[in-house]
Motif scaffolding. Structure first.
Motif, short mmCIF file in Angstrom:
data_model
loop_
_atom_site.label_atom_id
_atom_site.label_comp_id
_atom_site.label_asym_id
_atom_site.label_seq_id
_atom_site.Cartn_x
_atom_site.Cartn_y
_atom_site.Cartn_z
N PRO A 32 0.81 -1.23 0.00
CA PRO A 32 0.00 0.00 0.00
C PRO A 32 0.84 1.28 0.00
CG PRO A 32 -0.16 -1.17 2.11
CD PRO A 32 0.50 -2.10 1.14
N ARG A 33 2.02 1.24 0.61
CA ARG A 33 2.86 2.44 0.64
C ARG A 33 3.42 2.80 -0.74
NH1 ARG A 33 8.43 1.60 0.72
NH2 ARG A 33 9.06 -0.58 0.80
N ARG A 34 3.27 1.90 -1.70
CA ARG A 34 3.78 2.19 -3.05
C ARG A 34 2.73 2.84 -3.94
NH1 ARG A 34 8.93 0.41 -3.52
NH2 ARG A 34 9.54 -1.40 -2.29
N ALA A 35 1.54 3.10 -3.42
CA ALA A 35 0.52 3.80 -4.21
C ALA A 35 1.03 5.18 -4.61
CB ALA A 35 -0.77 3.92 -3.40
N ALA A 36 0.50 5.70 -5.71
CA ALA A 36 0.94 7.02 -6.18
C ALA A 36 0.56 8.11 -5.17
CB ALA A 36 0.33 7.31 -7.54
N ASN A 37 -0.60 7.98 -4.56
CA ASN A 37 -1.10 9.00 -3.63
C ASN A 37 -0.51 8.78 -2.24
OD1 ASN A 37 -2.51 10.74 -2.01
ND2 ASN A 37 -4.51 9.80 -2.37
N ILE A 38 0.49 9.59 -1.89
CA ILE A 38 1.16 9.38 -0.60
C ILE A 38 0.29 9.79 0.57
CG2 ILE A 38 3.47 9.61 -1.61
CD1 ILE A 38 3.53 12.44 -0.32
N TYR A 39 -0.80 10.49 0.32
CA TYR A 39 -1.71 10.92 1.38
C TYR A 39 -2.86 9.95 1.59
CZ TYR A 39 0.84 15.22 0.57
OH TYR A 39 1.84 16.14 0.42
N ALA A 40 -2.89 8.86 0.83
CA ALA A 40 -4.01 7.93 0.90
C ALA A 40 -4.15 7.34 2.30
CB ALA A 40 -3.81 6.81 -0.11
N VAL A 41 -5.39 7.12 2.72
CA VAL A 41 -5.64 6.36 3.94
C VAL A 41 -6.26 5.01 3.62
CG1 VAL A 41 -5.88 8.44 5.34
CG2 VAL A 41 -7.92 7.35 4.39
N GLU A 42 -6.69 4.82 2.37
CA GLU A 42 -7.17 3.53 1.90
C GLU A 42 -6.45 3.21 0.59
OE1 GLU A 42 -11.42 4.66 1.49
OE2 GLU A 42 -11.77 2.71 2.43
N VAL A 43 -6.01 1.98 0.44
CA VAL A 43 -5.44 1.51 -0.83
C VAL A 43 -5.98 0.12 -1.11
CG1 VAL A 43 -3.33 0.87 -2.06
CG2 VAL A 43 -3.35 2.92 -0.66
N VAL A 44 -6.38 -0.08 -2.35
CA VAL A 44 -6.98 -1.34 -2.77
C VAL A 44 -6.21 -1.87 -3.97
CG1 VAL A 44 -9.04 -2.30 -3.88
CG2 VAL A 44 -9.29 -0.78 -1.93
N LEU A 45 -5.98 -3.18 -4.00
CA LEU A 45 -5.45 -3.82 -5.20
C LEU A 45 -6.59 -4.62 -5.81
CD1 LEU A 45 -2.87 -4.33 -6.92
CD2 LEU A 45 -2.62 -6.47 -5.65
N LEU A 46 -6.93 -4.26 -7.05
CA LEU A 46 -8.06 -4.87 -7.74
C LEU A 46 -7.59 -5.80 -8.85
CD1 LEU A 46 -10.57 -1.96 -8.56
CD2 LEU A 46 -10.85 -3.75 -6.83
N ASP A 47 -8.36 -6.85 -9.07
CA ASP A 47 -8.21 -7.72 -10.25
C ASP A 47 -9.24 -7.22 -11.26
OD1 ASP A 47 -7.95 -9.80 -12.05
OD2 ASP A 47 -8.93 -11.29 -10.76
#
Ligand SMILES: [Zn+2]
Length: 142
Positions: A32-47
């Motif tokens: 999740p820390r590799r998401a583009a949005n460094i301010y994100a509080v939620e990150v999802v990996l979708l298929d």
């Protein structure tokens, strides 16, 4: 529709492991820390799957838990629970000229992560579910 990022993908022989919120290819294991949005509080990996060629991709979405002005109080968790979470267009990759702007099937939540301010990411497997569009994809695939 996303940029095709062929300036990156044509220089790296391996297939990207996943794609970020902007359709950028990533070659590291998803975290999740590799998401583009460094301010994100939620990150999802979708298929997901391209709606035209049905090619599968793993893609990330991120959010502010509903707090951002564009989110209208609706978190990614809310979207998952309502079965209505959407990456929109598939990554622009693999010579699929039809699919780049035609949307995708959102098939399943592979990983769901949330963090409180200053705390580490916590995974919530109860939100890692098959989504309703998996049925549409299966029908197309037959
Ligand atoms: Zn395609």
């Amino acid at each position: 529709m996303f940029e095709d990022y062929s300036d990156i993908t044509e220089r790296i022989a391996e297939t990207p492991k996943w794609w970020d919120e902007n359709g950028v290819p990533r070659y590291v294991e998803f975290e999740p820390r590799r998401a583009a949005n460094i301010y994100a509080v939620e990150v999802v990996l979708l298929d997901i799957a391209c709606s035209m060629c049905l090619r599968r991709f793993q893609v990330a979405l991120s959010g502010q838990g509903g707090a951002h002005r564009d989110e209208n109080g609706v978190s990614l968790a809310d979207q998952i629970r309502s079965g209505d979470i959407d990456y929109c267009d598939p990554p622009n990759y693999g010579n699929c000229r039809d699919g780049a702007s035609t949307g995708c099937f959102n098939l399943a939540v592979l990983q769901y992560w949330r963090r409180d301010t200053l705390r580490d990411w916590e995974r919530n497997a109860s939100l890692e579910i098959v989504l309703p569009e998996m049925k549409n994809y299966d029908d197309r695939y037959k």
